[in-house]
Write an enzyme that holds these catalytic residues in place. Structure first.
Site, PDB file in Angstrom:
ATOM      1  CB  CYS A   1      -8.181  -6.503   2.485  1.00 48.33           C
ATOM      2  SG  CYS A   1      -6.834  -5.312   2.301  1.00 48.33           S
TER       3      CYS A   1
ATOM      4  CG  ASP B   1       9.131  -0.564   5.984  1.00 48.38           C
ATOM      5  OD1 ASP B   1       7.990  -0.657   5.498  1.00 48.38           O
ATOM      6  OD2 ASP B   1       9.618  -1.443   6.735  1.00 48.38           O
TER       7      ASP B   1
ATOM      8  CB  VAL C   1      -0.959   0.013   1.206  1.00 48.78           C
ATOM      9  CG1 VAL C   1      -1.697   1.347   1.298  1.00 48.78           C
ATOM     10  CG2 VAL C   1      -1.957  -1.138   1.112  1.00 48.78           C
TER      11      VAL C   1
ATOM     12  CB  THR D   1      -8.359  -1.590   7.232  1.00 42.07           C
ATOM     13  OG1 THR D   1      -8.120  -1.316   5.852  1.00 42.07           O
ATOM     14  CG2 THR D   1      -9.821  -1.933   7.440  1.00 42.07           C
TER      15      THR D   1
END
Length: 437
Positions: free
Chosen positions: A266, A41, A22, A126
């Site tokens: 997801c 990261d 993403v 999410t």
């Protein structure tokens, strides 16, 4: 507070915290549109891979990575050089299906330590409604010593990137954006409009945006669960599910979903975030959790079907030679995290079958680390009793019957085509014991 104009003119930089499937494409797209981007990261090896011009995700390609102006770093202090921060880290679930907020909490801690006055922080991970404001903000405030709403602002814009999908990309999918107030919302919307050609949808609040994201995948999960249940029923009836769906699909308002294994980070995960929050509020989900149970059991169902077909073919089950083609959670994507193919592997092992697995697309190191799975070359697959065509990689879709014939030991060929890639009638006419969801 940082403004759209300062980001656009490169007076201020934008950072991406988390450079996976993403975060990395977002970072690259902003850089391509003339924004100064810091890509952070924790994984030093990943950062070095990007710096060497290699895209391990296959999302944008090596050439794009080589040419990008993104400043890749694993040094958290470099985040101090940005004023607009996008957090795109995974939000998995624990073994008991409760939310694992460790990555997003860790990212908030790191970002908080390096947050400067006037910044905007936007979360893309999410989560269930309330996480951004109730969990992430206190961490940011504690670590930075700054006050949300005074010294920095927050927003939420859920990721909608579909790994491996070359048609639906960041710039072609409408982006939901939200902010803690109108000023923040306007900045967040305008910054994302730099890269999202399809435009943005301004949600009424951060909680609305969080809720919208978590129901998108929950809805898809429920629809696939319905198809999986139909597949189980129709297989018992001796009816081909795909033929039924093709017939039903001729009606204008029939929803064209198909049965399959629901993995990844997801669809198979997000519904648990919503049901967890519902449980906290005293409501026990019925439809969402029943769909999850069906989908979570499909790997076991496939393995049991393989065993039943081996018996039909008069094959000895224990120590049967079975090959599984494909191990990633979806086609044309190297990601093996939360793949449901491992459920097939584990269930077959319960029957005394140790399958060989081939996947030319999968991240081999990741599969070894996460599942202790080692792949074989396609050429090493021969003399099989059964073959499970598990993932619809383009390479597998191109298989001819002559190529598939080479996988088997004799004329009693058991073939499980989970994605329905092949022509059922042709294979049955050729003497195959063919099965699909």
């Amino acid at each position: 507070m940082v403004t759209y104009e300062k980001i656009k003119s490169q007076e201020e930089a934008l950072s991406l915290v988390g450079l996976g499937y993403v975060g990395m494409p977002i970072a690259v797209e902003f850089a391509k549109r003339g924004v100064k981007v810091i890509g952070f990261d924790l994984n030093e090896a990943k950062i070095e891979t990007y710096k060497s011009g290699v895209d391990p995700t296959n999302e944008v390609g090596d050439e794009v990575i080589k040419d990008t102006t993104v400043e890749f770093t694993s040094n958290e202090e470099d985040l101090k050089g940005a004023k607009f921060h996008i957090v795109a880290v995974p939000t998995p679930v624990n073994d008991d299906h409760t939310p694992d907020l460790t990555p997003v909490e860790g990212a908030s801690t790191i970002l908080g330590r390096n947050l400067t006055k006037g910044s905007v922080v936007v979360f893309e991970s999410t989560v269930y409604p309330g996480v951004t404001e109730d969990i992430c903000v206190p961490i940011l405030e504690k670590e930075s010593g700054l006050k949300c709403g005074v010294d920095f602002k927050i927003g939420y814009s859920p990721e909608r990137i579909n790994p491996g999908d070359k048609a639906h990309r960041l710039n072609t999918i409408t982006k939901i954006v939200s902010g803690m107030d109108e000023e923040t919302l306007d900045v967040v919307a305008k910054v994302y409009e730099i890269v999202v050609d399809a435009g943005v949808h301004r949600a009424e609040s951060i909680k609305v945006a969080e809720a919208a994201k978590v129901i998108e995948n929950s809805q898809r999960d429920i629809n696939i669960a319905f198809m999986n249940e139909l597949s189980i029923i129709f297989n018992k009836m001796g009816i081909d599910t795909q033929s039924v769906l093709n017939a039903a699909g001729t009606k204008w308002n029939f929803l064209k979903f198909y049965p399959g294994l629901v993995g990844g980070h997801c669809i198979g995960v997000d519904p648990y975030y919503l049901t967890y929050k519902a449980e906290e509020l005293g409501y026990h989900s019925q439809i969402i959790l029943s769909g999850r149970r069906i989908n979570d059991d499909m790997g076991k169902y496939v393995a049991e079907s393989a065993v039943k077909n081996l018996i039909k073919a008069d094959k000895t089950v224990k120590n049967a030679k079975v090959a599984i083609l494909g191990f990633t959670f979806k086609e044309n994507c190297p990601d093996t995290r939360n793949t449901k193919i491992i459920d097939i592997v584990n269930e077959l092992c319960e029957y005394g079958i140790e399958p060989v697995i081939a996947d030319p697309t999968a991240d081999k190191a990741e599969a070894k680390r996460l599942y202790n799975v080692k792949f074989v070359d396609m050429d090493a697959i021969h003399d099989m009793d059964a073959v499970i065509l598990a993932v619809a990689h383009t390479e597998f879709s191109a298989f001819t019957m002559e190529r598939i014939d080479e996988f088997f030991a004799d004329d009693k060929k058991v073939l499980l085509d989970l994605k329905g890639l092949l022509n059922r009638k042709e294979y049955e006419d050729a003497g195959y014991l063919y099965w699909r969801l």
